[in-house]
Scaffold this active site. Sequence first.
Site, PDB file in Angstrom:
ATOM      1  CG  ASP A  17      46.959 -63.338  41.058  1.00  0.00           C
ATOM      2  OD1 ASP A  17      47.820 -64.034  41.488  1.00  0.00           O
ATOM      3  OD2 ASP A  17      46.506 -62.519  41.418  1.00  0.00           O
TER       4      ASP A  17
ATOM      5  CE1 TYR B 221      42.820 -58.737  48.155  1.00  0.00           C
ATOM      6  CE2 TYR B 221      43.663 -61.170  48.225  1.00  0.00           C
ATOM      7  CZ  TYR B 221      43.560 -59.606  48.714  1.00  0.00           C
ATOM      8  OH  TYR B 221      44.132 -59.465  50.005  1.00  0.00           O
TER       9      TYR B 221
ATOM     10  CE  LYS C 112      46.122 -67.192  48.550  1.00  0.00           C
ATOM     11  NZ  LYS C 112      45.505 -67.242  49.616  1.00  0.00           N
TER      12      LYS C 112
HETATM   13  C1  PLP Z   1      44.856 -64.587  43.507  1.00  0.00           C
HETATM   14  C2  PLP Z   1      45.439 -63.999  44.606  1.00  0.00           C
HETATM   15  N1  PLP Z   1      46.412 -63.045  44.146  1.00  0.00           N
HETATM   16  C3  PLP Z   1      47.098 -62.486  45.143  1.00  0.00           C
HETATM   17  C4  PLP Z   1      46.557 -62.925  46.386  1.00  0.00           C
HETATM   18  C5  PLP Z   1      47.652 -62.182  47.675  1.00  0.00           C
HETATM   19  O1  PLP Z   1      48.458 -63.224  48.079  1.00  0.00           O
HETATM   20  P1  PLP Z   1      49.099 -62.938  49.642  1.00  0.00           P
HETATM   21  O2  PLP Z   1      47.969 -63.146  50.530  1.00  0.00           O
HETATM   22  O3  PLP Z   1      50.107 -63.943  49.863  1.00  0.00           O
HETATM   23  O4  PLP Z   1      49.541 -61.552  49.666  1.00  0.00           O
HETATM   24  C6  PLP Z   1      45.631 -63.663  46.849  1.00  0.00           C
HETATM   25  C7  PLP Z   1      45.349 -63.892  48.184  1.00  0.00           C
HETATM   26  O5  PLP Z   1      44.316 -64.608  48.507  1.00  0.00           O
HETATM   27  C8  PLP Z   1      44.942 -64.260  45.602  1.00  0.00           C
HETATM   28  O6  PLP Z   1      43.957 -65.235  46.179  1.00  0.00           O
END
Ligand code: PLP
Length: 436
Positions: A246, A143, A274
């Site tokens: 990511d 994700y 996060k």
């Molecule tokens: C691995 C990863 N990338 C991107 C995101 C997106 O982050 P945001 O919710 O701050 O937009 C998340 C959100 O859970 C994530 O787990």
Amino acid sequence: MSLQGPKTKQLFEQASAVIPYGVNSNFRYWGDEDTLVIERGEGTYIWDVDGKRYIDYRLAFGPIILGHAYPAVNQKVQEAMQNGTLFAWTTPLEIEVAERIKRLCNVDKIRLTNTGSEATMHALRIARAYTGREKFISFEGHYHGMVDYFLFSTASASRGALGSRRSPIAVRASSGIPLDIRKYMISLPFNDFELLEAAVKARWFDIAAIVFEPMMGNCAGIMPKPGYLEKIRELCDMYGIAMVMDEVKTGFRIANGGAQEYFNIQADIVTYAKSLGNGFPIAAIAGKDEFMMTVQPGAVAHGGTYSGNVVGTAAAAATLEIIEKEPVIETINQRGRALMQGIDDILTEADIPHVVTGVPSMFGILLGTEETPQDFRDYTAGDGDLYEEIGMELARRGVLPDSDGREPWFLCYSLSEEDVAETLNIFNDAVKAAKE
Ligand SMILES: Cc1ncc(COP(=O)(O)O)c(C=O)c1O
């Protein structure tokens, strides 16, 4: 039995009248009977509006690395905001945070932004601009936020819709996404060396990036097979593809320097969010000079009114200072190891086939199988219903991981040994209740 006490129920109804489904993110909706309304958090606990206390293992889906309302972070934010919050000029705090990220994560350059989705969106643009190519490889069950390009074959996809392993179908995770953009994503099962190599060899000249989570933070914490991240690195080097890691969930959580440190691997572009801000909105795109310097006024866009705003940036400065000075991850790992072992023992005792996956600061539990899952397809072989049942029994007793087994358990620095012991007692009771 509903999780909602009388005040929660009343406020949730009120919320639902003005906010679709009563929540500001679909992932927070547990149904009309079980969605909570939270009044406050402190350390590892949160309290709902009926005063019920939970030991929180969702931790807002990961950001709370130190603890809720962590005094040193709040104090730094409060002090900083006295002098204004947004200037559209560089501030000393932004320099401090960039320098800290550089030191911790061994990256050359950093741009701040506000959310993980913004960070991954910009990372993909940088990779495309750098390579002059448009497609990218990503993996089923990974994700990368609410960006249309990435919302294919996430862990909410139905297993059947994904097609065969050899020719996977990129499945839209939402209505409202133009089907045409599916052509940009080459979706593959994670941890499969052969399929990855074949996909790269066949289409490398179209591929700007391989975008991935270093461990599956949105699918039970499934780990990379030994050598898999190195394989990604090798293929990226060989074919001039940007390696985009990511680290929105793993950054400043699985090690001080995130997955790059944990797995001893260096990506080209890395995204953070996060744990960077302990719950305040802040994110970063970081990486090697040649990739980051692709961003260029008038040529390659990166922007955002709130990028580097004082509130998020002060929170990041305070959080990173604590991570650098105190044994944050070490302490979390100790507690996490005890929790993983205790859960393993309880499930063994209860005769429930299971696998505990991931790392102590962020782990998953798969029930109904003893095969360690390697990808999203393996995950779907587990017993998600039993997991959810145990999750609901835990919640009723005041322990709150997400009841969806795809979401890992997250731990914070404020979690004590006593909290772990209490959690394990309650876990034991919840498993018994779910088995009845
Ligand atoms: C691995 C990863 N990338 C991107 C995101 C997106 O982050 P945001 O919710 O701050 O937009 C998340 C959100 O859970 C994530 O787990």
